[in-house]
Scaffold this motif. Sequence first.
Motif, short mmCIF file in Angstrom:
data_model
loop_
_atom_site.label_atom_id
_atom_site.label_comp_id
_atom_site.label_asym_id
_atom_site.label_seq_id
_atom_site.Cartn_x
_atom_site.Cartn_y
_atom_site.Cartn_z
N GLU A 101 0.81 -1.22 0.00
CA GLU A 101 0.00 0.00 0.00
C GLU A 101 0.84 1.28 0.00
OE1 GLU A 101 -3.43 -2.22 2.72
OE2 GLU A 101 -2.42 -0.43 3.47
N ILE A 102 2.02 1.24 0.59
CA ILE A 102 2.86 2.43 0.69
C ILE A 102 3.70 2.66 -0.56
CG2 ILE A 102 4.76 1.20 1.82
CD1 ILE A 102 3.64 4.86 2.45
N GLU A 103 3.80 1.67 -1.44
CA GLU A 103 4.73 1.75 -2.57
C GLU A 103 4.52 2.96 -3.48
OE1 GLU A 103 4.73 -2.06 -4.46
OE2 GLU A 103 5.83 -3.03 -2.81
N PRO A 104 3.29 3.38 -3.79
CA PRO A 104 3.14 4.56 -4.66
C PRO A 104 3.64 5.86 -4.04
CG PRO A 104 1.10 3.27 -4.57
CD PRO A 104 1.99 2.76 -3.48
N PHE A 105 3.89 5.85 -2.72
CA PHE A 105 4.21 7.09 -2.03
C PHE A 105 5.60 7.09 -1.38
CE2 PHE A 105 -0.32 5.86 -1.30
CZ PHE A 105 -0.88 6.67 -2.28
N LEU A 106 6.39 6.05 -1.64
CA LEU A 106 7.69 5.91 -0.99
C LEU A 106 8.59 7.12 -1.24
CD1 LEU A 106 8.52 2.15 -1.69
CD2 LEU A 106 8.07 3.17 0.54
N ASP A 107 8.65 7.57 -2.50
CA ASP A 107 9.55 8.67 -2.83
C ASP A 107 9.13 9.97 -2.16
OD1 ASP A 107 7.25 8.61 -4.54
OD2 ASP A 107 8.23 10.06 -5.87
N GLN A 108 7.83 10.15 -1.93
CA GLN A 108 7.36 11.38 -1.32
C GLN A 108 7.81 11.48 0.14
OE1 GLN A 108 3.22 10.53 -2.83
NE2 GLN A 108 3.20 12.76 -3.12
N PHE A 109 7.67 10.41 0.88
CA PHE A 109 8.10 10.44 2.28
C PHE A 109 9.62 10.39 2.39
CE2 PHE A 109 3.68 9.06 2.72
CZ PHE A 109 3.25 9.95 3.70
N GLU A 110 10.28 9.77 1.41
CA GLU A 110 11.74 9.74 1.43
C GLU A 110 12.31 11.15 1.28
OE1 GLU A 110 15.78 9.66 0.16
OE2 GLU A 110 14.12 10.31 -1.14
N ALA A 111 11.55 12.04 0.65
CA ALA A 111 12.04 13.40 0.37
C ALA A 111 12.09 14.28 1.62
CB ALA A 111 11.17 14.06 -0.70
N ILE A 112 11.43 13.87 2.70
CA ILE A 112 11.50 14.65 3.94
C ILE A 112 12.85 14.36 4.60
CG2 ILE A 112 10.35 15.25 6.10
CD1 ILE A 112 7.84 13.84 5.06
N LYS A 113 13.61 15.40 4.89
CA LYS A 113 14.93 15.23 5.48
C LYS A 113 14.99 15.89 6.86
CE LYS A 113 16.35 13.45 1.55
NZ LYS A 113 16.62 11.99 1.41
N ALA A 114 15.91 15.39 7.67
CA ALA A 114 16.14 15.97 9.00
C ALA A 114 17.60 15.77 9.35
CB ALA A 114 15.24 15.33 10.05
N PRO A 115 18.29 16.83 9.82
CA PRO A 115 19.74 16.72 10.05
C PRO A 115 20.15 15.69 11.09
CG PRO A 115 18.85 18.81 10.88
CD PRO A 115 17.79 18.19 10.06
N TYR A 116 19.28 15.40 12.06
CA TYR A 116 19.63 14.42 13.08
C TYR A 116 18.95 13.07 12.84
CZ TYR A 116 22.13 17.99 15.63
OH TYR A 116 23.04 18.95 15.99
N GLY A 117 18.38 12.90 11.65
CA GLY A 117 17.89 11.59 11.27
C GLY A 117 16.38 11.45 11.26
N LYS A 118 15.94 10.29 10.72
CA LYS A 118 14.53 9.92 10.62
C LYS A 118 14.36 8.55 11.27
CE LYS A 118 12.85 10.41 6.42
NZ LYS A 118 12.75 10.41 4.94
N PHE A 119 13.43 8.45 12.20
CA PHE A 119 13.25 7.22 12.94
C PHE A 119 11.76 6.85 12.98
CE2 PHE A 119 17.11 9.21 14.35
CZ PHE A 119 18.02 8.17 14.39
N SER A 120 11.48 5.55 13.05
CA SER A 120 10.10 5.10 12.98
C SER A 120 9.88 3.87 13.84
CB SER A 120 9.71 4.79 11.53
OG SER A 120 10.55 3.77 11.00
N ILE A 121 8.59 3.58 14.08
CA ILE A 121 8.18 2.37 14.80
C ILE A 121 6.99 1.75 14.08
CG2 ILE A 121 9.02 3.09 17.08
CD1 ILE A 121 6.09 3.92 17.71
N LEU A 122 6.55 0.62 14.58
CA LEU A 122 5.39 -0.08 14.01
C LEU A 122 4.13 0.22 14.81
CD1 LEU A 122 7.06 -3.58 13.49
CD2 LEU A 122 6.65 -1.84 11.74
#
Length: 416
Positions: free
Chosen positions: A221-242
């Motif tokens: 379901e996320i595949e059509p939008f992967l590049d859009q969320f990948e484009a958000i940057k942050a100098p101290y990193g990007k972290f996620s959970i489930l």
Amino acid sequence: MNLLGSAVFLLAILLFSTFLNWYVFQAIKTLSLGLTSEKLRQGIYVAYWIIFGGITIWYLVTFLRIFLEGEISTSTQTMLNVFLTVVVTQLVCVVFLFGEDIVRNIQAGISYLVGGAKDFAFPTRKTWVSTLAILVAAIPFFSFVYGITVGKHNFKVHKETIYFEDLPEAFDGFTITQISDIHSGSFKDRAIIQKGVDLAKAQGSDLLVFTGDLVNHKAEEIEPFLDQFEAIKAPYGKFSILGNHDYGDYIPWPNKDAKEKNFEKLKQQHGRMGFQLLLDEHVTIEKDGQMLQLIGVENWGVGFKSKGNLEKALEGTEKPEFKILLSHDPSHWDEEVKKHENPVQLTLSGHTHGMQFGIETPIIKWSPVQYRYPNWAGLAEQDGKYLYVNRGFGFHAFSGRVGIWPEITVIELRKK
């Protein structure tokens, strides 16, 4: 849901919907009495029951489809939109009519006691009450129409500044952008996703976190939008959970292997978007020689999958260290986090969506979800430990938002 449970649920829907249809029909009858044409009145009555009887049948057939298919598709989601819109609208109308019925019964009782049975006549409905009931009921009706067509894309930025005595000085003014509950399977339009992504990018925060429910059910379901969320940057990193939806527990799978492959693929999707997925672990964020600990747990929630292991995630951290926890379900904070002997100063959660329905004003903050979650949106504090609950980026089941808009959160940490 088993066969008996499904049958009971469908019967309850039938009886509840029929009751609401019948009660609202009383207002229609009262207002139509002003018409001089009996034929027109009868035509209105027949049309009313054909329309709302047909809608009730649609409810039943679609709920049965959901039970059989095991998931909410685009077509069944449309029914849920109509169901909620109609039911809430009818309930508002019924409140007025029921209130009038209470008054009518009291009047009838007094009339019978005073005048006896000889001249007794039960009071008729007042036209003005039925008119008022329908006019007021139009407010939630048009609110839901707005929420389904526009409100679910009405992204808002919520900013909170939180002060901590034990915050390392280097992190005074440090900013965190939080997004949560993307539910990518509910989106069909990349332009809508981009609207929310652009808002998140515009905040220019030091750190970006995502607190779970990337999909509704499947990794694809996320595949059509992967590049859009990948484009958000942050100098101290990007972290996620489930989140609870990310495990694929709510739909049938052909076999165990297919479910496990989907789960592994979903975890890889986080990496493709540039997120480091935290699975009961922590990372050290360092700035100017000082540190804070960012902790991420798998889903842990009352009434949902409780897989997260806070003890494991905290291993190697010390009590005096400043800690930020990513935990999808806010019930985790209530049940375990805020009581833990190794203090976590700030927890970031999502999950509730604010039920996608409610009222938030400077005076009133209400949603039906508050009867399930004491902390369902915004900031909470107890004994110097804070919880922030994000209202969600996307939507699920009900394809709309009424009064509780999709959210981008910006947290600013300040030294007290």
